[in-house]
Design a protein around this motif. Structure first.
Motif, PDB file in Angstrom:
ATOM      1  N   GLY A  59       0.849  -1.239  -0.089  1.00  0.00           N
ATOM      2  CA  GLY A  59       0.027   0.062   0.061  1.00  0.00           C
ATOM      3  C   GLY A  59       0.687   1.226  -0.048  1.00  0.00           C
ATOM      4  O   GLY A  59       0.154   2.333   0.150  1.00  0.00           O
ATOM      5  N   GLY A  60       2.168   1.250   0.117  1.00  0.00           N
ATOM      6  CA  GLY A  60       3.066   2.365   0.087  1.00  0.00           C
ATOM      7  C   GLY A  60       2.723   3.199   1.318  1.00  0.00           C
ATOM      8  O   GLY A  60       2.763   2.536   2.542  1.00  0.00           O
ATOM      9  N   SER A  61       2.642   4.298   1.063  1.00  0.00           N
ATOM     10  CA  SER A  61       2.286   5.147   2.346  1.00  0.00           C
ATOM     11  C   SER A  61       0.897   5.049   2.877  1.00  0.00           C
ATOM     12  O   SER A  61       0.728   5.491   4.017  1.00  0.00           O
ATOM     13  N   GLU A  62       0.124   4.223   2.198  1.00  0.00           N
ATOM     14  CA  GLU A  62      -1.074   4.110   2.832  1.00  0.00           C
ATOM     15  C   GLU A  62      -1.334   3.029   3.699  1.00  0.00           C
ATOM     16  O   GLU A  62      -2.173   2.894   4.525  1.00  0.00           O
ATOM     17  N   HIS A  63      -0.303   2.040   3.844  1.00  0.00           N
ATOM     18  CA  HIS A  63      -0.314   0.896   4.536  1.00  0.00           C
ATOM     19  C   HIS A  63      -1.269  -0.015   4.347  1.00  0.00           C
ATOM     20  O   HIS A  63      -2.112   0.127   3.200  1.00  0.00           O
ATOM     21  N   TRP A  64      -1.719  -0.762   5.405  1.00  0.00           N
ATOM     22  CA  TRP A  64      -2.927  -2.092   5.138  1.00  0.00           C
ATOM     23  C   TRP A  64      -4.019  -1.406   5.921  1.00  0.00           C
ATOM     24  O   TRP A  64      -3.996  -1.496   6.976  1.00  0.00           O
ATOM     25  N   HIS A  65      -4.981  -0.845   5.109  1.00  0.00           N
ATOM     26  CA  HIS A  65      -6.296  -0.366   5.847  1.00  0.00           C
ATOM     27  C   HIS A  65      -7.375  -0.485   4.801  1.00  0.00           C
ATOM     28  O   HIS A  65      -7.246  -0.756   3.667  1.00  0.00           O
ATOM     29  N   TYR A  66      -8.676  -0.420   5.438  1.00  0.00           N
ATOM     30  CA  TYR A  66      -9.767  -0.555   4.524  1.00  0.00           C
ATOM     31  C   TYR A  66      -9.992   0.567   3.934  1.00  0.00           C
ATOM     32  O   TYR A  66      -9.693   1.909   4.227  1.00  0.00           O
ATOM     33  N   GLY A  67     -10.587   0.363   2.717  1.00  0.00           N
ATOM     34  CA  GLY A  67     -11.081   1.492   1.760  1.00  0.00           C
ATOM     35  C   GLY A  67      -9.860   1.753   0.626  1.00  0.00           C
ATOM     36  O   GLY A  67     -10.053   2.764  -0.205  1.00  0.00           O
ATOM     37  N   PHE A  68      -8.757   1.305   0.613  1.00  0.00           N
ATOM     38  CA  PHE A  68      -7.751   1.348  -0.563  1.00  0.00           C
ATOM     39  C   PHE A  68      -7.736   0.237  -1.382  1.00  0.00           C
ATOM     40  O   PHE A  68      -7.991  -0.891  -1.018  1.00  0.00           O
ATOM     41  N   ASP A  69      -7.544   0.547  -2.731  1.00  0.00           N
ATOM     42  CA  ASP A  69      -7.541  -0.450  -3.802  1.00  0.00           C
ATOM     43  C   ASP A  69      -6.001  -1.194  -3.881  1.00  0.00           C
ATOM     44  O   ASP A  69      -5.258  -0.709  -4.441  1.00  0.00           O
ATOM     45  N   ASP A  84      11.459 -11.117  -3.209  1.00  0.00           N
ATOM     46  CA  ASP A  84      10.782  -9.733  -2.619  1.00  0.00           C
ATOM     47  C   ASP A  84      10.364  -9.996  -1.411  1.00  0.00           C
ATOM     48  O   ASP A  84       9.829 -11.101  -1.120  1.00  0.00           O
ATOM     49  N   THR A  85      10.451  -8.815  -0.578  1.00  0.00           N
ATOM     50  CA  THR A  85       9.830  -9.099   0.899  1.00  0.00           C
ATOM     51  C   THR A  85       8.799  -7.909   0.953  1.00  0.00           C
ATOM     52  O   THR A  85       8.974  -6.743   0.546  1.00  0.00           O
ATOM     53  N   LEU A  86       7.437  -8.369   1.241  1.00  0.00           N
ATOM     54  CA  LEU A  86       6.275  -7.615   1.389  1.00  0.00           C
ATOM     55  C   LEU A  86       6.304  -7.244   2.659  1.00  0.00           C
ATOM     56  O   LEU A  86       6.413  -7.948   3.441  1.00  0.00           O
ATOM     57  N   VAL A  87       6.108  -5.981   3.005  1.00  0.00           N
ATOM     58  CA  VAL A  87       6.025  -5.539   4.691  1.00  0.00           C
ATOM     59  C   VAL A  87       4.496  -5.013   4.701  1.00  0.00           C
ATOM     60  O   VAL A  87       4.006  -4.132   3.996  1.00  0.00           O
ATOM     61  N   PHE A  88       3.912  -5.684   5.644  1.00  0.00           N
ATOM     62  CA  PHE A  88       2.402  -5.092   5.860  1.00  0.00           C
ATOM     63  C   PHE A  88       2.553  -4.403   7.141  1.00  0.00           C
ATOM     64  O   PHE A  88       2.898  -4.869   8.298  1.00  0.00           O
ATOM     65  N   LYS A  89       2.115  -3.159   7.080  1.00  0.00           N
ATOM     66  CA  LYS A  89       1.752  -2.106   8.240  1.00  0.00           C
ATOM     67  C   LYS A  89       0.515  -2.089   8.439  1.00  0.00           C
ATOM     68  O   LYS A  89      -0.229  -1.485   7.700  1.00  0.00           O
ATOM     69  N   TYR A  90      -0.032  -2.074   9.908  1.00  0.00           N
ATOM     70  CA  TYR A  90      -1.524  -1.604  10.028  1.00  0.00           C
ATOM     71  C   TYR A  90      -1.335  -1.315  11.508  1.00  0.00           C
ATOM     72  O   TYR A  90      -0.602  -1.974  12.280  1.00  0.00           O
ATOM     73  N   ASP A  91      -2.359  -0.475  11.812  1.00  0.00           N
ATOM     74  CA  ASP A  91      -2.479  -0.094  13.306  1.00  0.00           C
ATOM     75  C   ASP A  91      -2.899  -1.383  14.060  1.00  0.00           C
ATOM     76  O   ASP A  91      -3.897  -2.044  13.679  1.00  0.00           O
ATOM     77  N   PHE A  98     -10.203  -0.130  13.682  1.00  0.00           N
ATOM     78  CA  PHE A  98     -10.661  -1.512  13.469  1.00  0.00           C
ATOM     79  C   PHE A  98      -9.499  -2.609  13.495  1.00  0.00           C
ATOM     80  O   PHE A  98      -8.390  -2.063  12.860  1.00  0.00           O
ATOM     81  N   PRO A  99      -9.530  -3.620  13.867  1.00  0.00           N
ATOM     82  CA  PRO A  99      -8.530  -4.740  13.794  1.00  0.00           C
ATOM     83  C   PRO A  99      -8.347  -5.197  12.074  1.00  0.00           C
ATOM     84  O   PRO A  99      -9.567  -5.034  11.518  1.00  0.00           O
ATOM     85  N   HIS A 100      -7.188  -5.278  11.945  1.00  0.00           N
ATOM     86  CA  HIS A 100      -6.701  -6.034  10.673  1.00  0.00           C
ATOM     87  C   HIS A 100      -6.047  -7.229  10.702  1.00  0.00           C
ATOM     88  O   HIS A 100      -5.330  -7.510  11.672  1.00  0.00           O
ATOM     89  N   SER A 101      -5.897  -7.970   9.822  1.00  0.00           N
ATOM     90  CA  SER A 101      -4.994  -9.072   9.638  1.00  0.00           C
ATOM     91  C   SER A 101      -4.652  -9.711   8.367  1.00  0.00           C
ATOM     92  O   SER A 101      -5.001  -8.766   7.464  1.00  0.00           O
ATOM     93  N   VAL A 102      -3.726 -10.424   8.220  1.00  0.00           N
ATOM     94  CA  VAL A 102      -3.589 -10.889   6.865  1.00  0.00           C
ATOM     95  C   VAL A 102      -3.455 -12.580   6.596  1.00  0.00           C
ATOM     96  O   VAL A 102      -2.961 -12.798   7.581  1.00  0.00           O
ATOM     97  N   TYR A 103      -4.339 -12.711   5.719  1.00  0.00           N
ATOM     98  CA  TYR A 103      -4.628 -14.566   5.438  1.00  0.00           C
ATOM     99  C   TYR A 103      -3.968 -14.636   3.964  1.00  0.00           C
ATOM    100  O   TYR A 103      -4.082 -13.692   3.310  1.00  0.00           O
ATOM    101  N   LEU A 104      -3.413 -15.865   3.843  1.00  0.00           N
ATOM    102  CA  LEU A 104      -2.837 -16.125   2.630  1.00  0.00           C
ATOM    103  C   LEU A 104      -3.610 -17.399   2.201  1.00  0.00           C
ATOM    104  O   LEU A 104      -4.009 -18.262   2.913  1.00  0.00           O
ATOM    105  N   PHE A 105      -4.330 -17.156   1.067  1.00  0.00           N
ATOM    106  CA  PHE A 105      -5.183 -18.289   0.443  1.00  0.00           C
ATOM    107  C   PHE A 105      -4.552 -19.140  -0.325  1.00  0.00           C
ATOM    108  O   PHE A 105      -3.519 -18.909  -0.826  1.00  0.00           O
ATOM    109  N   LYS A 106      -5.307 -20.524  -0.265  1.00  0.00           N
ATOM    110  CA  LYS A 106      -4.422 -21.645  -0.819  1.00  0.00           C
ATOM    111  C   LYS A 106      -4.651 -21.801  -2.473  1.00  0.00           C
ATOM    112  O   LYS A 106      -3.880 -22.234  -3.169  1.00  0.00           O
ATOM    113  N   ASN A 107      -5.804 -20.854  -2.948  1.00  0.00           N
ATOM    114  CA  ASN A 107      -6.301 -21.259  -4.262  1.00  0.00           C
ATOM    115  C   ASN A 107      -7.055 -19.942  -4.568  1.00  0.00           C
ATOM    116  O   ASN A 107      -7.514 -19.134  -3.844  1.00  0.00           O
TER     117      ASN A 107
END
Length: 173
Positions: A59-69, A84-91, A98-107
């Motif tokens: 998300g760049g400077s937007e980080h990981w939050h609801y409402g961003f494409d 490459d390394t992805l960094v997920f940042k969220y409050d 609101f709480p956020h998390s990150v899930y990785l889907f199998k398919n």
């Protein structure tokens, strides 16, 4: 056709195009934007010196939050490369966030349906605080990410989800 159907169709079409492109031709494409990440259009945003082991904030400077494409962000900041390394940042959750998390889907099917039973938690609600958490794209395969909090409501809205398919980094020589 509803918004969710359009998003599903678009993601499927993008995935089909990426699958059909020879990765050697894609990687050999002219690099036009230096190391700047976040330009318009499908990426090629890295110079040959920056093609390996890049750390990218989701998300760049937007980080990981609801409402961003995030689909658009991934499209504009690609291609991504193996290791490459992805960094997920969220409050972390509080009275004002609101709480956020990150899930990785199998398919792809479970990703499109936001079926959390077919996914793995890779970042809980507390891991995104501060410097965030890192996820290395170790293999050349699709990585399908989404927020899974509150039963996947952010994923189901089509906003807090995206996928990347890392390419083989070209040899420096």
């Amino acid at each position: 056709m509803g918004f969710k159907s359009v998003i599903s169709f678009a993601l499927g079409l993008i995935l089909l195009v990426l699958i059909s492109m020879p990765s050697d031709n894609l990687v050999a494409a002219k690099v036009s934007r230096g190391t700047q990440r976040g330009g318009a259009g499908f990426g090629f945003n890295r110079t040959s010196q920056a093609l390996r082991n890049t750390t990218i904030i989701v998300g760049g400077s937007e980080h990981w939050h609801y409402g961003f494409d995030y689909n658009r962000w991934a499209f504009q900041n690609g291609p991504f490369y193996q290791n490459d390394t992805l960094v997920f940042k969220y409050d972390p959750p509080s009275n004002t966030t609101f709480p956020h998390s990150v899930y990785l889907f199998k398919n792809f099917r479970s990703f499109m349906k936001c079926n959390l039973n077919q996914s793995t938690l890779v970042g809980n609600v507390m891991q995104g605080g501060g410097d965030g958490f890192k996820f290395v794209l170790k293999e050349r395969k699709p990585y399908l990410f989404a927020c899974g909090e509150r039963g996947g409501i952010h994923c189901n809205a089509g906003l807090m989800k995206f996928f990347v398919w890392p390419l083989k980094a070209p040899c420096r020589g």
